[in-house]
Design a protein around this motif. Sequence first.
Motif, short mmCIF file in Angstrom:
data_model
loop_
_atom_site.label_atom_id
_atom_site.label_comp_id
_atom_site.label_asym_id
_atom_site.label_seq_id
_atom_site.Cartn_x
_atom_site.Cartn_y
_atom_site.Cartn_z
N ARG A 9 0.84 -1.20 0.00
CA ARG A 9 0.00 0.00 0.00
C ARG A 9 0.88 1.25 0.00
NH1 ARG A 9 -5.20 0.56 0.42
NH2 ARG A 9 -5.40 -1.68 0.83
N MET A 10 0.47 2.25 -0.78
CA MET A 10 1.23 3.48 -0.92
C MET A 10 1.12 4.30 0.36
SD MET A 10 0.79 6.55 -3.72
CE MET A 10 1.23 5.53 -5.10
N GLN A 11 2.29 4.80 0.84
CA GLN A 11 2.33 5.58 2.06
C GLN A 11 2.56 7.06 1.79
OE1 GLN A 11 1.76 4.18 5.08
NE2 GLN A 11 1.46 2.20 4.08
N LEU A 12 3.55 7.38 0.97
CA LEU A 12 3.91 8.77 0.69
C LEU A 12 4.08 8.95 -0.81
CD1 LEU A 12 6.63 9.32 3.45
CD2 LEU A 12 4.27 10.13 3.53
N TRP A 13 3.92 10.21 -1.25
CA TRP A 13 4.15 10.57 -2.64
C TRP A 13 4.28 12.08 -2.72
CZ3 TRP A 13 -0.38 9.13 -0.49
CH2 TRP A 13 -1.42 10.05 -0.54
N ASN A 14 4.85 12.56 -3.83
CA ASN A 14 4.94 14.00 -4.04
C ASN A 14 4.05 14.40 -5.22
OD1 ASN A 14 6.41 12.92 -6.09
ND2 ASN A 14 8.22 14.20 -5.82
N ARG A 15 3.95 15.71 -5.39
CA ARG A 15 3.06 16.20 -6.45
C ARG A 15 3.54 15.81 -7.83
NH1 ARG A 15 2.36 20.85 -2.88
NH2 ARG A 15 4.17 21.85 -3.83
N ARG A 16 4.88 15.71 -7.99
CA ARG A 16 5.42 15.36 -9.29
C ARG A 16 5.01 13.94 -9.69
NH1 ARG A 16 9.46 17.71 -12.45
NH2 ARG A 16 9.31 16.69 -14.49
N PHE A 17 4.86 13.05 -8.70
CA PHE A 17 4.44 11.69 -9.00
C PHE A 17 3.05 11.67 -9.61
CE2 PHE A 17 2.60 7.56 -7.97
CZ PHE A 17 3.62 6.69 -8.30
N ALA A 18 2.16 12.45 -9.02
CA ALA A 18 0.80 12.52 -9.56
C ALA A 18 0.81 13.13 -10.95
CB ALA A 18 -0.10 13.32 -8.63
N ALA A 19 1.68 14.15 -11.18
CA ALA A 19 1.71 14.80 -12.49
C ALA A 19 2.30 13.87 -13.55
CB ALA A 19 2.51 16.09 -12.39
N ASP A 20 3.37 13.13 -13.22
CA ASP A 20 4.01 12.28 -14.22
C ASP A 20 3.11 11.15 -14.67
OD1 ASP A 20 6.26 13.80 -14.31
OD2 ASP A 20 7.46 12.52 -12.98
N TRP A 21 2.35 10.58 -13.73
CA TRP A 21 1.49 9.45 -14.08
C TRP A 21 0.06 9.87 -14.39
CZ3 TRP A 21 3.86 5.06 -15.11
CH2 TRP A 21 5.09 4.79 -14.52
#
Length: 784
Positions: free
Chosen positions: A445-457
Motif C-alpha cells: 500500500r502506498m504511504q507517501l508521494w509528491n506532487r510530481r508523482f501525480a503529475a508524471d502518471w
Amino acid sequence: MELNRFLPLLIGLLLGAWTLVAAWAVLSARARYQRTENQLRSARRLARMVEESPALPLLVRSDGRIEASPRLAQWLGLDAVPQYLSELDGNGRGLPKNKLDELTEAVRRCQKTAAPFRMVATPEGSTRSLALRGHLADPQVSPGGAALVWIFDFSDSESELNRLREEAARARGDFHALVSLIEAAPMPMWFRRSDGELQLVNSAYVTAVGSSSAEAVVASGTELIETVDGKTPAQVARQALSQGAPVERIVHATIGGQRRALRVSDLPLGEDGIAGYAVDIEDMEEMSRSFRAFREAQRAMLDQLSAGVAQFDAKKRLSFANQPFQRLFRLSSRDMKDPPAFERLLDAARDAGRVPEVRDFPAWRREKAAWFASGDTHEEAWSLADGTHLRIVAQPVPDGGLLLIVEDRTEQLRLSAIRDTLLRTRTATFDSLFESIAVFAPDGRMQLWNRRFAADWGLDSEFLDTHPHVETLLKKIASRLKRPGEAETVGNVVRAATLDRAQKGGRIALADGRILEFAGVPLPDGNGLLAVLDITDSQKAEDALRESNAALIEADAIKTRFLATMSYELRNPLNSIGGYAEMLEHGLGGDLTESGKEYVASILQASAQLGEHIDSLLDLSQSEAGMLPLKKEDIEVMPFLRGVAEERVARLEKAGLSMDLRAEGLLRVVSADRRRLARAIGHIVDNAIAASKSGGRILVQVSRRKIGDSDRIRILVKDQGRGMDGRSLARAMEGMKVSADGRTMERRRGLGLPLARQLIEAHGGTLRLESEPGKGTSAIIELP
C-alpha cells in the motif's frame, strides 16, 4: 372409828395411786404414740427415699410372687406391678423374654444357693438402661428365702459411659493417628524427659542421625543438634522447661552427608517433659539467598536503566531508589541513609522544584498518597517549572507498597517536535524534487508521494489520498502507457524493493510519447521507494550522442587506417631527403662549396629533427589509439641513463648547464622498450634543459623503492628553473586537447611531456610532476 378415820386417807391414797398410774399410763401411751409416730414418719421417709432413690427393690418370693414399687412399672413400661415374676414381660412391654428368662434363672439360683448376680437389661420399646443386682434377702425382710433384686436406672450413666467410651476410642484413635503422623512426619521430632534425656524419637530423627532404630537412638542418647555456644540440646530443652516458654533457634546440622540449616523448637509440656522438632529450612535459606542475590541483581540492573525506579514499602517509606531516580529528584546520600516517607519525599521534591506547580499542594499530595490503597496503575505527565517533562507510572504492589517509575521525556518530546519539523521538511522537499517519489509499505500500500508523482502518471489527488494498493495503482496507470502490459514491470520493481529488499529499475514509454525511468530502492524501515524520472529530453540527447559516437567511431577507424599508412608515406620521403643529403655531403654529386656544405648540414639536421617529430607524433597517436607496440628487453638502468645524458652533452654545454647523475642503493634491471623509454626520459631531460637558466644544475637520481608487495625503480629528474603553479603544471601534462568549440585541436606546451607520460604508462609505470614557482620542477618516474 379409827378405820373410818383412815378410810378417806386410804381412799385418797388409792385415788392418788390411781391418778399416778393413770398419769403414768397416759404418759407412757403418749410416749409410745410418739415413738410410733416417729417410726411411721421414719418409715414414710424411708419409703419416700426408696421411691426417690436411683435404685428400686424387687422382692421375689420363693413362690414367684413379687413386691416392688410402682416406679418399677413405669421403668418397665407396665401399667402396674404384676404379682409374679413371669409376668414382667408384656405385649411389647416389660423385659425382653431372653432377659426375663435370664433373670428368672438367676433368681432361682440365688434363692437356692444365695449366689448374688448382676445383669443389665433394657425394657422393650424403651431407651432406659437398667442394672440388676440380686442377692438373698435378709430374713427380717422376708423369712421365706426370698431374693432381693435392686434395679438401678443408669441410663444417664450409660450415656455418659458411652460418650466417655466414644471419646476414649476417639482419643485412642487420635493418639494413634498422632503417633502415626509424628512417625511419618518428614521432619525429625523427639520427646525428652524433664531431665533433658531423650525418651521418644520418630523415624525421620533416626534417619537423620543415621541410626538403625529409635530404641538405639534413645539408648545411646544420639543428638541430632550439635552443641552451639557451649550449650547442648538437653541444656536448651531444660532452659525451655524452666522458663515455661518455647525456645526456637536456627542451627546447622549434618544430615545425609550434607550441611543443612534447621529451625529447632523446644516446647515445654509441663512436668511431662519437653517436645522438640526440627524443620529443614535449607531450601528456604537457599531461596532467601537467591532472592537476596536476585534483588541485588535487579537493583543493579535498575541502576543501569535510564528511567528512574523507586520502591516504597507498606509503611509508605522509600525502600529503594535507583541512580536515575536519585538524580531526577535530587536525593542526596544522606536521604538514602534515612529513606523518607512518600509524602515527605514529595515535600522535598517540591522544595527542589521537581513536582508540578499546583494551587492546593496538600490536597494534591493526599491524592498521590492514595495510590498505595488503589488497585489500579496510575500514569501521569508532570511538567516542571524548568521545562522538564516527566512521565510518572505508579503501580501498587501486593504487599501494600508502591512501585514508582519516572521517565524523563524532555528529550523525547524535543525529538518528537524535531521529527514533526523533519516530516514537514521532508514533505516540502519531496514536493520540490524534479523526480517523482512514492513510498510503498511491505503490504504493497502506498504511504507517501509528491506532487510530481501525480503529475508524471496523470493521477488525481483524491485517488492518491486513499493510499491505494500497488495493484490498484497499476490498473490505474496501465491505460496511460504505450504498451499497457508493461505496467506489471513497475509492480515487480515495487515488490522487489519491499519484499525482496533488492534494487531494480527500468524504463517505460507513455502513450503521450514521454519516457519515464523508474527504480525501486529498499528503505531501512522496511518500506520501498519508487523513484520516477522523466528522461524524454535526455533520451533524445542520448540518441543524438549515440549517432555522434557512431560517427566518432567511424572517424577513429579512419584515423587508425591513416596511422597505418602514415609511417610509410612520411618516412619514405624523409629517408630519401636524408639519403640524398648524405650523398651530397660525401661528394657523390660533386664538390660543394662551403655554403653548400652548410646547406647540406642544415638539411641533415632538419631531416633528423623532422624524423624525431614524426616518430613522436606516431608514438603519441598509436598510444592514444591503443596500438603502441613495445619491444621489451632487460635494461641496466645506470648505463641506460648515462647514454641518455651523453646524447645531450652538446645541448648542456650550449645552455651552460651541468648534469649530476646519481644512483642510490643496489639497482636491478628493468624490462622495457629501450628506444621508447629513452625517448620518454629524453623528453623529460629536454624540458629540464629548456626550463633551466645558464649556470644551473640538473639532477638525475635513480633509486630502488619497496611499495607494498611491489619493487619499483624510481627516477628523479630535477631542475632549478622558474617552476610552475598548479594550473600550469596541469596544462603541461595535457599536450594536445580538443578546443572549446569541439571542432579543432589546440596545443598545450608541446608533445614532450604527454608523450613521455603515455610511453611510461605503456610500460606500467607512472609519471608525476612536482613544482613550485621559483623552486624548479621535479619529474618523478616509477617503473615496475
